[in-house]
Structure formats: C-alpha cells, structure tokens
Motif scaffolding. Structure first.
Motif, PDB file in Angstrom:
ATOM      1  N   GLU A 220     -68.776  17.675  55.457  1.00 39.59           N
ATOM      2  CA  GLU A 220     -68.997  17.691  54.009  1.00 39.59           C
ATOM      3  C   GLU A 220     -68.040  18.643  53.307  1.00 39.59           C
ATOM      4  OE1 GLU A 220     -71.452  17.800  56.255  1.00 39.59           O
ATOM      5  OE2 GLU A 220     -72.200  15.764  55.899  1.00 39.59           O
ATOM      6  N   ALA A 221     -67.775  19.783  53.939  1.00 39.40           N
ATOM      7  CA  ALA A 221     -66.840  20.745  53.348  1.00 39.40           C
ATOM      8  C   ALA A 221     -65.423  20.187  53.343  1.00 39.40           C
ATOM      9  CB  ALA A 221     -66.892  22.065  54.122  1.00 39.40           C
ATOM     10  N   VAL A 222     -65.033  19.526  54.434  1.00 39.08           N
ATOM     11  CA  VAL A 222     -63.698  18.935  54.499  1.00 39.08           C
ATOM     12  C   VAL A 222     -63.572  17.809  53.476  1.00 39.08           C
ATOM     13  CG1 VAL A 222     -62.071  17.662  55.946  1.00 39.08           C
ATOM     14  CG2 VAL A 222     -63.336  19.596  56.904  1.00 39.08           C
ATOM     15  N   LEU A 226     -60.555  17.203  50.713  1.00 39.08           N
ATOM     16  CA  LEU A 226     -59.758  15.982  50.611  1.00 39.08           C
ATOM     17  C   LEU A 226     -59.874  15.375  49.220  1.00 39.08           C
ATOM     18  CD1 LEU A 226     -60.467  14.239  54.046  1.00 39.08           C
ATOM     19  CD2 LEU A 226     -58.818  16.024  53.474  1.00 39.08           C
ATOM     20  N   LYS A 227     -61.072  15.405  48.657  1.00 38.91           N
ATOM     21  CA  LYS A 227     -61.263  14.898  47.300  1.00 38.91           C
ATOM     22  C   LYS A 227     -60.509  15.765  46.299  1.00 38.91           C
ATOM     23  CE  LYS A 227     -64.815  13.643  43.926  1.00 38.91           C
ATOM     24  NZ  LYS A 227     -66.279  13.581  43.649  1.00 38.91           N
ATOM     25  N   GLY A 228     -60.529  17.074  46.503  1.00 39.41           N
ATOM     26  CA  GLY A 228     -59.850  17.983  45.589  1.00 39.41           C
ATOM     27  C   GLY A 228     -58.354  17.736  45.524  1.00 39.41           C
ATOM     28  N   SER A 233     -59.730   9.788  52.466  1.00 39.74           N
ATOM     29  CA  SER A 233     -61.087   9.985  52.955  1.00 39.74           C
ATOM     30  C   SER A 233     -61.077  10.285  54.441  1.00 39.74           C
ATOM     31  CB  SER A 233     -61.923   8.725  52.703  1.00 39.74           C
ATOM     32  OG  SER A 233     -61.418   7.637  53.455  1.00 39.74           O
ATOM     33  N   MET A 234     -62.201  10.814  54.919  1.00 37.60           N
ATOM     34  CA  MET A 234     -62.349  11.017  56.350  1.00 37.60           C
ATOM     35  C   MET A 234     -62.648   9.678  57.014  1.00 37.60           C
ATOM     36  SD  MET A 234     -64.474  14.572  56.545  1.00 37.60           S
ATOM     37  CE  MET A 234     -65.967  13.776  55.988  1.00 37.60           C
ATOM     38  N   ARG A 235     -62.837   9.722  58.321  1.00 36.67           N
ATOM     39  CA  ARG A 235     -63.086   8.506  59.090  1.00 36.67           C
ATOM     40  C   ARG A 235     -64.313   7.768  58.565  1.00 36.67           C
ATOM     41  NH1 ARG A 235     -61.000   6.878  63.735  1.00 36.67           N
ATOM     42  NH2 ARG A 235     -59.991   8.898  64.027  1.00 36.67           N
ATOM     43  N   ARG A 236     -64.144   6.468  58.303  1.00 37.40           N
ATOM     44  CA  ARG A 236     -65.239   5.626  57.851  1.00 37.40           C
ATOM     45  C   ARG A 236     -66.120   5.219  59.035  1.00 37.40           C
ATOM     46  NH1 ARG A 236     -62.375   1.062  54.046  1.00 37.40           N
ATOM     47  NH2 ARG A 236     -61.770   2.391  52.307  1.00 37.40           N
ATOM     48  N   PRO A 237     -67.306   4.666  58.761  1.00 36.91           N
ATOM     49  CA  PRO A 237     -68.145   4.183  59.869  1.00 36.91           C
ATOM     50  C   PRO A 237     -67.447   3.145  60.742  1.00 36.91           C
ATOM     51  CG  PRO A 237     -69.437   4.348  57.864  1.00 36.91           C
ATOM     52  CD  PRO A 237     -68.011   4.611  57.470  1.00 36.91           C
TER      53      PRO A 237
END
Length: 279
Positions: A220-222, A226-228, A233-237
C-alpha cells in the motif's frame, strides 16, 4: 593468386570492415500485437497494452521508444496494431506499426501523461525499506542530487537495461559529484522484491550499493509512491505490471529538476544534467 581467391579475400575484408564500422549494438526484431494506450509525442514514447512478444517479454502494458517521429504521429490511443519491436540490448524501439482497427479504451489503466509528476514540482515524498532492511525517506536525502527510477527484479528486459545504463553513469561520475549523488530505485513489485532480492539484483548489475538504494516496502505504501510519480501500477491479480519507463532527477531542495522517459537517454546526458545542478 587466382582471381576467384582474390575476390573471396576482398569479400571477407569488406565484410569485416562493414561490421567494424557499423553504428550501435546489433538489433533483433520481434513481431507483436496490442492496443495503443497513449502517445507521448514530446518524449518519443508510445504506451502499448501488448500480448506476449514471443522470445522477448510476457503480456503487459509498458512504454516503448519510437525514434521515427512520422511513425509516432500516426499512432493514437485506442488503436489495435501489429507492430515490430527492435531490441538493441540498450532499448526497445517500435520501428513499424500497422493499424488493425479501433479497440477503444477497455483495459486501459489511465493516462500516464496526465498523472506523471511534473518538472519543477516538489518530488513526492516516500519512506521505504532499502536492500539492507533499513528505512530511507526522501527527506533523508535533502542536500543531495537524487536519480530516481522504478524497476522490478523479474522484469524481462527494460528494467535491467535501465539499471545497467545508470550503473554506467555511476561509474562516470567524478568523485566530488559522486559523493553528492544518490541513486534510488523503487520496486514496482514489492510483494516479490524483498530487500534480499533487490540487493542481489543490484549487485548482479554492478551497482555500487554505497551510493545506491533499492527500495521496497508495504504494498500500500509503494502504491502511493507509484501514484505520486505517475509511473504505473504494481502487479495486477493477472500477473501484469503496467509501467512507464521513467527516471526523475531531483535537486538538492527536493524538487523534480528533470525527467527522462524511456531508455534512450545516454549516461552522458544524465551526467550533464547532474553537473548542471551541482553548482
């Protein structure tokens, strides 16, 4: 000496001369297909949600360099295309593209250009964990020049290329400038990229970890970082990672001084940018 023998020798000599004088690394070409998600004209980039590129990379959404401006201007978001990727060992270029139709916006992850952190703005803050398990915040680096990029250790190509280019830069820095510069790489895949994995990744590519922090942390912190910075985005499902290949140069006051999109920024250009900020 027979004329046929002489001709053969000359052919070999000429072939060797051509090879010795050719510019740049050898390139391989790969056929691909996908959907254009965004065109970044000023950065010579196209963001494509592509299928698996056999022999090169799995399906994902990422940015590619497009050196041919005329080709870039023909591309538009929503186009379904067949395209050719030229892999040089230092970059991935889209060198050909054929329109198949319009795919619309389904599956798009949003606009990178609208979300990308802007030059002259304060760099978005972060506090994450480095390859040694220690906490590091951007605020801790105030007074230094920071070269910030985003990678993940299972990346099939762009990330190792980016890291290798920045390792070359790190080795080029004069001692005084090197002491003022910190390299920072934030993982796009914090679930898999433990501090140990990041340390191994950095060492395998020759990074001097005394001046380079590879960061991971709570997903969540990462995700907020990334949004900032607006890089993806991080790895998707489904296992896919959407990402823009981007490097940010942050000045000693914590502002974004320059940003470099894609892989085709030479270490010499980054060196000049750092020198311009070093006073």
């Amino acid at each position: 000496m027979r004329s046929s023998q002489l001709s053969s020798i000359l052919a070999v000599v000429l072939s060797s001369a051509v090879c010795a004088c050719s510019d740049g690394p050898a390139a391989d070409r790969y056929p691909a297909s996908g959907v254009v998600r965004e065109v970044l004209i000023e950065d010579h980039q196209v963001v494509i949600e592509h299928d698996e590129i056999e022999g090169l990379m799995p399906a994902m959404t990422m940015s590619f360099d497009v050196p041919d401006h005329a080709l870039l201007e023909k591309l538009a978001a929503g186009q379904a295309i067949d395209f050719t990727v030229e892999a040089t060992g230092k970059s991935y270029r889209v060198v050909e593209a054929t329109l198949k139709g319009e795919a619309g916006s389904a599956g798009s992850s949003g606009s990178f250009s609208e979300e990308l952190a802007s030059v002259r703005d304060p760099a978005p803050a972060f506090e994450l964990t480095d390859q040694n398990g220690a906490k590091l915040a951007l605020a801790d680096l105030r007074g230094k020049l920071v070269l910030l990029d985003f990678i993940f250790t299972s990346c099939p190509g762009p990330c190792p290329m980016l890291t290798s280019a920045h390792v070359t830069l790190q080795r080029m820095l004069p001692p005084a400038l090197r002491a003022r510069t910190r390299f920072v790489s934030i993982s796009l895949d914090p679930v898999r990229d433990t501090p140990m994995a990041l340390r191994a990744y950095g060492l395998a590519r020759g990074a001097d970890l005394a001046g380079w922090s590879f960061l991971t942390g709570d997903p969540e912190a990462v995700a907020l970082v990334l949004k900032g910075y607006g890089v993806g985005s991080m790895r998707r499902p489904d296992g896919e990672i959407d990402h823009l290949v981007a490097t940010f140069l942050i000045d000693a006051e914590g502002r974004i001084a320059q940003r470099f999109i894609g892989l085709e920024h030479e270490p010499e250009a980054l060196l000049r940018a750092l020198e311009s900020l070093s006073g």
